[in-house]
Design a protein around this motif. Structure first.
Motif, mmCIF file in Angstrom:
data_model
loop_
_atom_site.group_PDB
_atom_site.id
_atom_site.type_symbol
_atom_site.label_atom_id
_atom_site.label_comp_id
_atom_site.label_asym_id
_atom_site.label_seq_id
_atom_site.Cartn_x
_atom_site.Cartn_y
_atom_site.Cartn_z
ATOM 1 N N ASP A 158 0.825 -1.207 0.000
ATOM 2 C CA ASP A 158 0.000 0.000 0.000
ATOM 3 C C ASP A 158 0.860 1.258 0.000
ATOM 4 O O ASP A 158 0.545 2.239 -0.684
ATOM 5 N N ALA A 159 1.937 1.249 0.766
ATOM 6 C CA ALA A 159 2.813 2.422 0.812
ATOM 7 C C ALA A 159 3.473 2.662 -0.540
ATOM 8 O O ALA A 159 3.593 3.815 -0.992
ATOM 9 N N LEU A 160 3.912 1.585 -1.195
ATOM 10 C CA LEU A 160 4.526 1.737 -2.519
ATOM 11 C C LEU A 160 3.512 2.280 -3.515
ATOM 12 O O LEU A 160 3.829 3.154 -4.324
ATOM 13 N N ARG A 161 2.285 1.776 -3.450
ATOM 14 C CA ARG A 161 1.228 2.300 -4.312
ATOM 15 C C ARG A 161 0.938 3.760 -3.972
ATOM 16 O O ARG A 161 0.633 4.569 -4.847
ATOM 17 N N GLY A 162 1.025 4.097 -2.686
ATOM 18 C CA GLY A 162 0.823 5.484 -2.279
ATOM 19 C C GLY A 162 1.870 6.414 -2.856
ATOM 20 O O GLY A 162 1.576 7.560 -3.213
ATOM 21 N N VAL A 163 3.118 5.942 -2.950
ATOM 22 C CA VAL A 163 4.171 6.744 -3.592
ATOM 23 C C VAL A 163 3.782 7.051 -5.037
ATOM 24 O O VAL A 163 3.943 8.182 -5.519
ATOM 25 N N ALA A 164 3.254 6.030 -5.732
ATOM 26 C CA ALA A 164 2.814 6.243 -7.110
ATOM 27 C C ALA A 164 1.689 7.267 -7.174
ATOM 28 O O ALA A 164 1.630 8.101 -8.103
ATOM 29 N N MET A 165 0.774 7.248 -6.188
ATOM 30 C CA MET A 165 -0.329 8.202 -6.177
ATOM 31 C C MET A 165 0.166 9.628 -6.023
ATOM 32 O O MET A 165 -0.299 10.556 -6.698
#
Length: 274
Positions: free
Chosen positions: A33-40
């Motif tokens: 989720d954190a890695l996806r949050g970086v993408a966001m």
């Protein structure tokens, strides 16, 4: 951003799970989720700059400048890779197809809304096969092939190389097929000689290869470095990234309308007070 290994707290220990990964179907990995949050966050900054250019406040060449085109490729790649990681977890947790299709239908509805909204803003270059449209196809293929194990590595390489090979063939011995492959009914495959005129274009190839590599990486991590995915991301920044990653579809649908609305309001206020 403070990152603490989950195993430092008993309630987050990952080594208590058996190799079959017999956990609740609702379990999530904050690391993904954190890695996806970086993408966001990266996507938001990119789109804000795009919006400034669209309103004529900061002129940039988003279609030709490598500074922007490479960023766009990296952002899409990170999104697709994270989706592959998520499919690896879903396969390992043995989540059923009914749950998958419920999520898939939400993405399909959002993809339709993106197409309609982009048609109103860019009628000549509306989004007919953007990142969400591509996800619809790739997620089905990734879920279906999630148990293929190490085969996903070479298959991913083939998928990534396929557009280049197709371009060589379609501009050479198979040139007669180029008009059909470049046309809208088939260009969603990605086997084209020229990029279509559209605001967002994420064809199945080569991006399916990136998702397959995400699935393969996720499977390897789950069996060999499970604690990496179980990182507890602390601090306000870390919690924000996890929150964004956990609600990525909703955020994706709302961030542009909100930013565009805010810029329209700012432009109106500036004009009014001049």
């Amino acid at each position: 951003m403070e990152i603490v290994l989950a195993s430092r707290r008993p309630q987050w220990r990952m080594d208590k799970f058996p190799s079959s990964f017999n956990v609740s179907p609702h379990s999530r990995f904050s690391g993904i989720d954190a890695l996806r949050g970086v993408a966001m966050v990266w996507m938001t900054v990119f789109h804000f700059c795009f919006d400034l250019n669209f309103f004529g406040w900061w002129q940039q060449d988003f279609s030709g400048d490598a500074f922007w085109t490479l960023q766009r490729t990296a952002i899409v790649g990170l999104f697709v890779f994270c989706a592959g990681l998520g499919q690896a977890v879903a396969h390992e947790q043995d989540l059923g197809w009914p749950r998958f299709w419920r999520r898939w239908l939400k993405v399909a509805l959002c993809a339709l809304l993106v197409s309609v909204a982009s048609w109103f803003m860019f009628p000549r270059s509306f989004i007919y096969f953007g990142v969400l449209h591509g996800m619809l196809v790739m997620l089905v293929l990734a879920r279906w092939s999630g148990g293929w194990g190490r085969c996903l590595w070479p298959l991913g390489l083939v998928a990534i190389a396929a557009p280049l090979a197709a371009q060589m063939l379609l501009t050479g011995p198979w040139a007669a097929l180029a008009p059909a492959m470049d046309a809208r009914p088939l260009n969603w495959l990605g086997l084209i000689t020229r990029k279509p005129f559209t605001e967002d274009y994420v064809p199945v190839l080569p991006w399916l290869g990136v998702m397959w590599w995400g699935v393969a990486t996720g499977r390897w991590l789950l069996h060999n470095r499970r604690h990496w995915l179980g990182l507890r991301v602390g601090g306000s920044t870390g919690r924000l990234l996890v929150f964004l990653g956990n609600h990525s579809l909703l955020y994706y649908m709302l961030h542009q309308p909100l930013m565009i609305g805010a810029l329209v309001l700012v432009g109106w206020l500036v004009t009014k007070w001049q």
